[in-house]
Design a protein around this motif. Structure first.
Motif, PDB file in Angstrom:
ATOM      1  N   LEU A  41       0.856  -1.185   0.000  1.00 39.47           N
ATOM      2  CA  LEU A  41       0.000   0.000   0.000  1.00 39.47           C
ATOM      3  C   LEU A  41       0.889   1.230   0.000  1.00 39.47           C
ATOM      4  O   LEU A  41       1.817   1.342   0.795  1.00 39.47           O
ATOM      5  CB  LEU A  41      -0.901   0.013   1.235  1.00 39.47           C
ATOM      6  N   ASN A  42       0.619   2.143  -0.911  1.00 38.92           N
ATOM      7  CA  ASN A  42       1.347   3.398  -0.956  1.00 38.92           C
ATOM      8  C   ASN A  42       0.382   4.472  -1.429  1.00 38.92           C
ATOM      9  O   ASN A  42      -0.084   4.454  -2.554  1.00 38.92           O
ATOM     10  CB  ASN A  42       2.547   3.303  -1.893  1.00 38.92           C
ATOM     11  N   ALA A  43       0.058   5.401  -0.559  1.00 39.66           N
ATOM     12  CA  ALA A  43      -0.847   6.493  -0.930  1.00 39.66           C
ATOM     13  C   ALA A  43      -0.068   7.490  -1.776  1.00 39.66           C
ATOM     14  O   ALA A  43       1.089   7.798  -1.503  1.00 39.66           O
ATOM     15  CB  ALA A  43      -1.389   7.167   0.322  1.00 39.66           C
ATOM     16  N   ALA A  44      -0.701   7.997  -2.818  1.00 36.17           N
ATOM     17  CA  ALA A  44      -0.035   8.901  -3.753  1.00 36.17           C
ATOM     18  C   ALA A  44      -0.122  10.341  -3.269  1.00 36.17           C
ATOM     19  O   ALA A  44      -0.857  11.170  -3.816  1.00 36.17           O
ATOM     20  CB  ALA A  44      -0.654   8.761  -5.132  1.00 36.17           C
ATOM     21  N   SER A  45       0.603  10.647  -2.231  1.00 36.16           N
ATOM     22  CA  SER A  45       0.628  12.015  -1.713  1.00 36.16           C
ATOM     23  C   SER A  45       2.008  12.287  -1.123  1.00 36.16           C
ATOM     24  O   SER A  45       2.780  11.379  -0.862  1.00 36.16           O
ATOM     25  CB  SER A  45      -0.457  12.206  -0.639  1.00 36.16           C
ATOM     26  N   TYR A  46       2.342  13.563  -0.930  1.00 36.66           N
ATOM     27  CA  TYR A  46       3.620  13.917  -0.338  1.00 36.66           C
ATOM     28  C   TYR A  46       3.712  13.377   1.082  1.00 36.66           C
ATOM     29  O   TYR A  46       2.737  13.317   1.816  1.00 36.66           O
ATOM     30  CB  TYR A  46       3.797  15.439  -0.321  1.00 36.66           C
ATOM     31  N   SER A  48       3.981  10.481   2.087  1.00 40.24           N
ATOM     32  CA  SER A  48       3.280   9.223   2.359  1.00 40.24           C
ATOM     33  C   SER A  48       4.290   8.134   2.720  1.00 40.24           C
ATOM     34  O   SER A  48       5.478   8.232   2.416  1.00 40.24           O
ATOM     35  CB  SER A  48       2.467   8.781   1.142  1.00 40.24           C
ATOM     36  N   ALA A  50       5.160   4.078   2.480  1.00 36.04           N
ATOM     37  CA  ALA A  50       4.843   2.827   1.787  1.00 36.04           C
ATOM     38  C   ALA A  50       4.940   1.680   2.786  1.00 36.04           C
ATOM     39  O   ALA A  50       5.874   1.606   3.576  1.00 36.04           O
ATOM     40  CB  ALA A  50       5.805   2.604   0.631  1.00 36.04           C
ATOM     41  N   LYS A  51       3.957   0.823   2.752  1.00 37.04           N
ATOM     42  CA  LYS A  51       3.956  -0.337   3.651  1.00 37.04           C
ATOM     43  C   LYS A  51       3.751  -1.592   2.817  1.00 37.04           C
ATOM     44  O   LYS A  51       2.980  -1.599   1.868  1.00 37.04           O
ATOM     45  CB  LYS A  51       2.848  -0.204   4.686  1.00 37.04           C
TER      46      LYS A  51
END
Length: 63
Positions: A41-46, A48, A50-51
Motif C-alpha cells: 500500500l502506498n498512498a499517492a501524496s507527499y 506518504s 509505503a507499507k
C-alpha cells in the motif's frame, strides 16, 4: 566465479552414479503445500509512507 576449463581438463573429469536413496524409492511420497501472499500500500501524496507485508508458508507431510 566464471572459471573456464580447457578441453584437456574436461576430458579428465569423471562421473559417478550415486547409489539409490531410500527416500527416493517408489514407496515413499510426500504432499507439499506452498503459499505465497503479498500486500503493498502506498498512498499517492507527499510524505506518504509505503507499507508492504509478505508471508510464505510451506507444509510438507511425508507418508
Amino acid at each position: 566465479m566464471n572459471e573456464k576449463l580447457s578441453k584437456v581438463e574436461l576430458d579428465l573429469e569423471e562421473v559417478q552414479v550415486l547409489p539409490e536413496r531410500e527416500a527416493l524409492g517408489s514407496f515413499n511420497w510426500a504432499n507439499v503445500y506452498a503459499s505465497n501472499t503479498a500486500v503493498a500500500l502506498n498512498a499517492a501524496s507527499y510524505w506518504s509512507v509505503a507499507k508492504a507485508a509478505a508471508v510464505q508458508t510451506i507444509v510438507v507431510k511425508q507418508h
